[in-house]
Design a protein around this motif. Sequence first.
Motif, PDB file in Angstrom:
ATOM      1  N   ILE A   1       0.848  -1.193   0.000  1.00 27.19           N
ATOM      2  CA  ILE A   1       0.000   0.000   0.000  1.00 27.19           C
ATOM      3  C   ILE A   1       0.884   1.244   0.000  1.00 27.19           C
ATOM      4  N   PHE A   2       0.694   2.101  -0.999  1.00 29.84           N
ATOM      5  CA  PHE A   2       1.434   3.355  -1.085  1.00 29.84           C
ATOM      6  C   PHE A   2       0.510   4.492  -0.676  1.00 29.84           C
ATOM      7  N   ARG A   3       1.096   5.650  -0.372  1.00 29.97           N
ATOM      8  CA  ARG A   3       0.328   6.822   0.024  1.00 29.97           C
ATOM      9  C   ARG A   3       0.667   7.987  -0.889  1.00 29.97           C
TER      10      ARG A   3
ATOM     11  N   HIS B   1      -9.552  18.257  -1.170  1.00 28.69           N
ATOM     12  CA  HIS B   1      -9.489  16.816  -1.391  1.00 28.69           C
ATOM     13  C   HIS B   1      -8.317  16.398  -2.266  1.00 28.69           C
ATOM     14  N   LEU B   2      -7.941  15.141  -2.132  1.00 28.62           N
ATOM     15  CA  LEU B   2      -7.175  14.433  -3.144  1.00 28.62           C
ATOM     16  C   LEU B   2      -8.188  13.493  -3.790  1.00 28.62           C
ATOM     17  N   VAL B   3      -8.215  13.500  -5.123  1.00 28.39           N
ATOM     18  CA  VAL B   3      -9.199  12.713  -5.859  1.00 28.39           C
ATOM     19  C   VAL B   3      -8.483  11.866  -6.902  1.00 28.39           C
ATOM     20  N   LYS B   4      -8.859  10.587  -6.960  1.00 27.92           N
ATOM     21  CA  LYS B   4      -8.325   9.680  -7.972  1.00 27.92           C
ATOM     22  C   LYS B   4      -9.498   8.912  -8.564  1.00 27.92           C
TER      23      LYS B   4
ATOM     24  N   ILE C   1     -12.788  10.382  -3.732  1.00 30.24           N
ATOM     25  CA  ILE C   1     -12.001  11.122  -2.754  1.00 30.24           C
ATOM     26  C   ILE C   1     -11.133  10.129  -1.985  1.00 30.24           C
ATOM     27  N   ILE C   2      -9.803  10.349  -2.019  1.00 26.74           N
ATOM     28  CA  ILE C   2      -8.884   9.480  -1.271  1.00 26.74           C
ATOM     29  C   ILE C   2      -8.348  10.170  -0.015  1.00 26.74           C
TER      30      ILE C   2
ATOM     31  N   ALA D   1      -3.149  13.116   2.908  1.00 24.75           N
ATOM     32  CA  ALA D   1      -2.511  11.844   2.590  1.00 24.75           C
ATOM     33  C   ALA D   1      -3.599  10.803   2.398  1.00 24.75           C
ATOM     34  N   GLY D   2      -3.450   9.991   1.354  1.00 26.67           N
ATOM     35  CA  GLY D   2      -4.437   8.964   1.081  1.00 26.67           C
ATOM     36  C   GLY D   2      -3.840   7.819   0.301  1.00 26.67           C
ATOM     37  N   PRO D   3      -4.581   6.723   0.162  1.00 29.44           N
ATOM     38  CA  PRO D   3      -4.074   5.545  -0.539  1.00 29.44           C
ATOM     39  C   PRO D   3      -3.821   5.834  -2.016  1.00 29.44           C
ATOM     40  N   TYR D   4      -2.742   5.273  -2.530  1.00 26.91           N
ATOM     41  CA  TYR D   4      -2.357   5.508  -3.925  1.00 26.91           C
ATOM     42  C   TYR D   4      -1.695   4.253  -4.468  1.00 26.91           C
TER      43      TYR D   4
END
Length: 112
Positions: free
Chosen positions: A15-17, A37-40, A44-45, A59-62
């Motif tokens: 799992i990366f961030r 937000h961070l959005v992928k 919303i991550i 910071a969120g999952p990537y």
Amino acid sequence: MLFLLLHCKEDDASIFRAYVEGKITYSDAKFLENPIHLVKDKKIIAETYPKESGSFVLAGPYDKGAYKFQLKDFKIKSFSTDTKGCKISSDSLSIEIPDGITYVIFNDITLK
């Protein structure tokens, strides 16, 4: 039981961030009432509210692919960062972050 622990540990290692921090310059204090937000892939991550100073950390999952630093109701006029390839989206509501970039510091994001 040992198998389960080892299996979980392997999953955690994969799992990366995505980590984005910076400071936003704004003239309308209503900006502080809206989350950023961070959005992928339209999901919303990560979500936070900026501090009164305009600073933020997200910071969120990537895993892979491009993602966005996104505002809801305020448009971005300009930004500065040492990270290559970032650009303001056509609607000016987000900054697009290219595939493979997991850590970005925005020295300043100025709102319209």
